[in-house]
Motif scaffolding. Sequence first.
Motif, PDB file in Angstrom:
ATOM      1  N   TRP A 113      -6.803   7.019  -8.619  1.00  0.00           N
ATOM      2  CA  TRP A 113      -6.901   6.595  -7.222  1.00  0.00           C
ATOM      3  C   TRP A 113      -5.541   6.671  -6.552  1.00  0.00           C
ATOM      4  CZ3 TRP A 113      -7.605   3.266 -11.351  1.00  0.00           C
ATOM      5  CH2 TRP A 113      -6.665   2.262 -11.506  1.00  0.00           C
ATOM      6  N   ARG A 114      -5.587   6.779  -5.226  1.00  0.00           N
ATOM      7  CA  ARG A 114      -4.374   6.830  -4.418  1.00  0.00           C
ATOM      8  C   ARG A 114      -3.777   5.427  -4.289  1.00  0.00           C
ATOM      9  NH1 ARG A 114      -8.297   9.709  -1.547  1.00  0.00           N
ATOM     10  NH2 ARG A 114      -7.891  11.941  -1.551  1.00  0.00           N
ATOM     11  N   PRO A 115      -2.456   5.350  -4.155  1.00  0.00           N
ATOM     12  CA  PRO A 115      -1.867   4.023  -3.936  1.00  0.00           C
ATOM     13  C   PRO A 115      -2.268   3.484  -2.567  1.00  0.00           C
ATOM     14  CG  PRO A 115      -0.164   5.726  -3.971  1.00  0.00           C
ATOM     15  CD  PRO A 115      -1.471   6.397  -4.238  1.00  0.00           C
ATOM     16  N   TRP A 128      -0.643   0.012  -6.147  1.00  0.00           N
ATOM     17  CA  TRP A 128      -0.285   1.251  -6.801  1.00  0.00           C
ATOM     18  C   TRP A 128      -1.533   2.103  -7.024  1.00  0.00           C
ATOM     19  CZ3 TRP A 128      -2.682   1.229 -11.607  1.00  0.00           C
ATOM     20  CH2 TRP A 128      -3.019  -0.023 -12.125  1.00  0.00           C
ATOM     21  N   GLY A 129      -1.305   3.362  -7.335  1.00  0.00           N
ATOM     22  CA  GLY A 129      -2.387   4.284  -7.642  1.00  0.00           C
ATOM     23  C   GLY A 129      -2.361   4.640  -9.118  1.00  0.00           C
ATOM     24  N   ALA A 130      -3.288   5.482  -9.533  1.00  0.00           N
ATOM     25  CA  ALA A 130      -3.344   5.944 -10.919  1.00  0.00           C
ATOM     26  C   ALA A 130      -3.343   7.468 -10.941  1.00  0.00           C
ATOM     27  CB  ALA A 130      -4.587   5.405 -11.622  1.00  0.00           C
ATOM     28  N   ALA A 133       4.019   6.138  -4.190  1.00  0.00           N
ATOM     29  CA  ALA A 133       4.579   7.325  -3.547  1.00  0.00           C
ATOM     30  C   ALA A 133       5.877   6.942  -2.851  1.00  0.00           C
ATOM     31  CB  ALA A 133       3.590   7.905  -2.543  1.00  0.00           C
ATOM     32  N   ASP A 134       6.836   7.856  -2.913  1.00  0.00           N
ATOM     33  CA  ASP A 134       8.106   7.698  -2.209  1.00  0.00           C
ATOM     34  C   ASP A 134       8.413   9.042  -1.562  1.00  0.00           C
ATOM     35  OD1 ASP A 134      10.531   6.199  -1.516  1.00  0.00           O
ATOM     36  OD2 ASP A 134      11.558   7.599  -2.868  1.00  0.00           O
TER      37      ASP A 134
END
Length: 170
Positions: free
Chosen positions: A46-48, A53-55, A77-78
């Motif tokens: 999954w998206r953050p 957070w995501g996975a 994400a950064d």
Amino acid sequence: MSNTHSPRDASVPVRRPWLPPRWFITLFWHGHRALVRVTRGRVGLWRPKPDGWGALRLTATGRRTGQPRQVVLGYIADGRNLITLAMNGWGAAEPAWWLNLRANPDAMVETRDGRRPFHARPARPDERERLWRRWAEIDEHLDAYAARRQRETAVVVLEPRDGTDLLQQS
């Protein structure tokens, strides 16, 4: 910051945040990775979210075998980069995936948005503090969990190798 606690009143007892037993953490990892594999990534990645957070699934080359090794990791994400922590479920040892990436930093990363090649590196000292703080905003117990480890928990930066922005492709 990563492995230290903030100053506190000595009269207030410190309560370490709860973690499940090690066997449960390991069992969960294996189950999650199997779920992602069986569903070909349709379930378990999954998206953050803005406050979470995501996975992702990371495929790295084994440092000893030279064979592909897969692991499912939490990330944030950064910008174009994906950020994860080499925490090994807060166990003492360094995670095998991080040792593999240190030996061969090129890897494939699969998120809900697809697969792309990435290059892994430890965060530079100037960016490590900033990225650690972002993780700490998501997990209020991050510093307490990190204090359980004898060594500093690596902040791992995954940089896209192909010049595309993974998170903006659908």
